[in-house]
Design an enzyme around this catalytic site. Structure first.
Site, short mmCIF file in Angstrom:
data_model
loop_
_atom_site.label_atom_id
_atom_site.label_comp_id
_atom_site.label_asym_id
_atom_site.label_seq_id
_atom_site.Cartn_x
_atom_site.Cartn_y
_atom_site.Cartn_z
N ASP A 123 35.50 60.40 31.47
CA ASP A 123 36.57 59.99 30.56
C ASP A 123 37.89 60.66 30.92
O ASP A 123 38.96 60.07 30.72
CB ASP A 123 36.19 60.33 29.12
CG ASP A 123 35.25 59.29 28.52
OD1 ASP A 123 35.03 58.25 29.16
OD2 ASP A 123 34.74 59.53 27.40
N ASN A 140 43.56 58.82 23.06
CA ASN A 140 42.52 59.38 22.19
C ASN A 140 43.09 60.10 20.98
O ASN A 140 42.82 59.73 19.85
CB ASN A 140 41.64 60.35 22.97
CG ASN A 140 40.50 59.64 23.69
OD1 ASN A 140 40.24 58.47 23.47
ND2 ASN A 140 39.82 60.35 24.57
N GLU A 141 43.86 61.17 21.23
CA GLU A 141 44.33 61.97 20.12
C GLU A 141 45.49 62.88 20.51
O GLU A 141 45.70 63.19 21.68
CB GLU A 141 43.21 62.84 19.55
CG GLU A 141 42.85 64.07 20.35
CD GLU A 141 41.99 63.81 21.55
OE1 GLU A 141 42.34 64.33 22.65
OE2 GLU A 141 40.97 63.11 21.44
N ARG A 190 44.48 84.21 15.35
CA ARG A 190 45.35 83.91 14.21
C ARG A 190 45.33 82.43 13.88
O ARG A 190 45.39 81.58 14.76
CB ARG A 190 46.77 84.36 14.54
CG ARG A 190 47.78 84.13 13.43
CD ARG A 190 49.12 84.73 13.82
NE ARG A 190 49.03 86.18 13.91
CZ ARG A 190 49.80 86.93 14.68
NH1 ARG A 190 50.72 86.36 15.44
NH2 ARG A 190 49.65 88.23 14.70
N ASP A 196 42.60 76.06 12.13
CA ASP A 196 42.63 76.18 13.59
C ASP A 196 43.46 75.07 14.23
O ASP A 196 43.88 75.18 15.38
CB ASP A 196 41.22 76.15 14.17
CG ASP A 196 40.44 77.43 13.90
OD1 ASP A 196 41.07 78.41 13.45
OD2 ASP A 196 39.22 77.44 14.13
N THR A 198 35.54 58.99 18.88
CA THR A 198 34.30 59.52 19.46
C THR A 198 34.58 60.70 20.40
O THR A 198 33.67 61.16 21.08
CB THR A 198 33.55 58.42 20.23
OG1 THR A 198 34.45 57.78 21.16
CG2 THR A 198 32.98 57.37 19.29
N ASN A 247 38.06 64.09 17.79
CA ASN A 247 37.90 63.77 16.38
C ASN A 247 36.44 63.91 15.94
O ASN A 247 36.15 64.44 14.87
CB ASN A 247 38.40 62.34 16.13
CG ASN A 247 37.98 61.80 14.78
OD1 ASN A 247 38.60 62.04 13.77
ND2 ASN A 247 36.90 61.02 14.76
N PHE A 248 35.53 63.44 16.77
CA PHE A 248 34.10 63.49 16.47
C PHE A 248 33.63 64.95 16.39
O PHE A 248 32.91 65.34 15.47
CB PHE A 248 33.33 62.73 17.54
CG PHE A 248 31.84 62.76 17.39
CD1 PHE A 248 31.20 61.94 16.48
CD2 PHE A 248 31.07 63.60 18.17
CE1 PHE A 248 29.82 61.97 16.33
CE2 PHE A 248 29.68 63.64 18.03
CZ PHE A 248 29.06 62.81 17.12
#
Length: 320
Positions: free
Chosen positions: A80, A154-155, A165, A184, A195, A198-199
């Site tokens: 991917d 994707n993101e 921190r 975080d 998938t 996020n998954f």
């Protein structure tokens, strides 16, 4: 060359993870077979030497956003990560990506490395379709000035810069504040990316045909910190709280980064340009999930009906 002759020219861009011997071998097999069928080959400058094909007439281009121009598709050999890299080279010119998986899960890939002959035959005879996948455009502001613009398939994830921190953020949807989190990070994803990161962050899996944007907090210290699914027309914003010591970093598809000082604002909206992915099979997304995640489906009563239909010649099981 006349316009009609130009239209008859078939050209395919081949992109491979040439650091892996298996990818080089599969790429060479694709190139030699496509060349034998009269299809022109295009390779990236930094990969051509690694492949060392010895084929005359191969086009060699730089790895830019125009690398896929005038190509009917790009064959991408790797995992991917390689497909995400290829998307950077094919998105603007609208070239469809056909992923051949050499990775582990390979959710973006359409074919496996042991299906090379079948895949080549589908390319040669144009037995494939291309579907558009929603992307996101990402803007970063600081002191009300635009300091960076990028995109993701994707993101886009806003993450803490220091391991020890948390990052303090305020999240906003469509110009209205939603919540403040010490966390975080925050993932803003597409259905395609549901998938991926996020998954792992606990977000929902969204079918690719659903147009939506996803927002998922990562390890948030808050009572309300649930994954959100919003309209594709919505604008998501994440602001790094100005009066804290914590800074952050923006990652897009795990490939492009922007440092986020306190006070930075990140806006995420539907992308101007989609990414086109090649499909060889019209299998339901459910079957893809079952195959990729090796999900247990024993006991499903529909299996008996499916076998009966197969035995009667009414159509067998869909391929994942």
């Amino acid at each position: 060359m006349t316009s009609s002759e130009t239209q008859d020219v078939r050209r395919v861009l081949v992109i491979a993870h040439t650091g892996r011997e298996a990818a080089r071998d599969v790429a060479a097999q694709f190139c030699r077979s496509l060349h034998a069928h009269g299809i022109l080959l295009r390779l990236l400058e930094d990969e051509a030497d690694d492949l060392d094909l010895g084929i005359e007439g191969v086009e060699v281009v730089k790895a830019t956003a125009e690398a896929g121009a005038d190509c009917e598709l790009a064959v991408v050999i790797g995992g991917d990560g390689t497909i995400l890299r290829a998307a950077e080279l094919a998105r603007e010119c609208g070239t469809p990506l056909l992923g051949v998986n050499l990775g582990h899960v390979g959710f973006l890939a359409e074919a496996e490395s042991d299906d090379v002959d079948i895949t080549i035959d589908a390319i040669v005879h144009r037995r494939y379709t291309a579907e558009e996948r929603l992307t996101i455009d990402v803007s970063v502001y600081h002191d009300k000035e635009l300091v960076a613009s990028t995109w993701a398939l994707n993101e886009a994830s806003v993450e803490k810069a220091a391991r020890e921190r948390m990052i303090e953020v305020v999240v906003e949807v469509d110009g209205r504040p939603l919540s403040r989190w010490g966390c975080d990070g925050v993932v803003c994803a597409t259905p395609t990316g549901s998938t991926a990161y996020n998954f792992s962050a606990g977000g929902p899996i969204v079918w690719p045909g659903v147009e939506a944007l996803l927002l998922v907090p990562i390890s948030a210290h808050a009572l309300f910190a649930r994954p959100l699914v919003v309209a594709p027309s919505s604008v998501l914003a994440v602001e790094v709280i100005a009066r804290t010591d914590g800074s952050g970093v923006l990652w897009c598809d795990g490939r492009r980064t922007v440092e986020l000082p306190p006070g930075a604002r990140i806006e995420v909206r539907r992308g101007r340009v989609p990414v086109r992915l090649v499909r060889l099979h019209q299998a339901p997304f459910t079957d893809r999930l079952v195959a990729k995640f090796d999900l247990p489906v024993a006991g499903w009563r529909g299996a008996a009906e499916r076998r009966r239909r197969s035995e009667n010649g009414d159509g067998g099981a869909h391929r994942a």
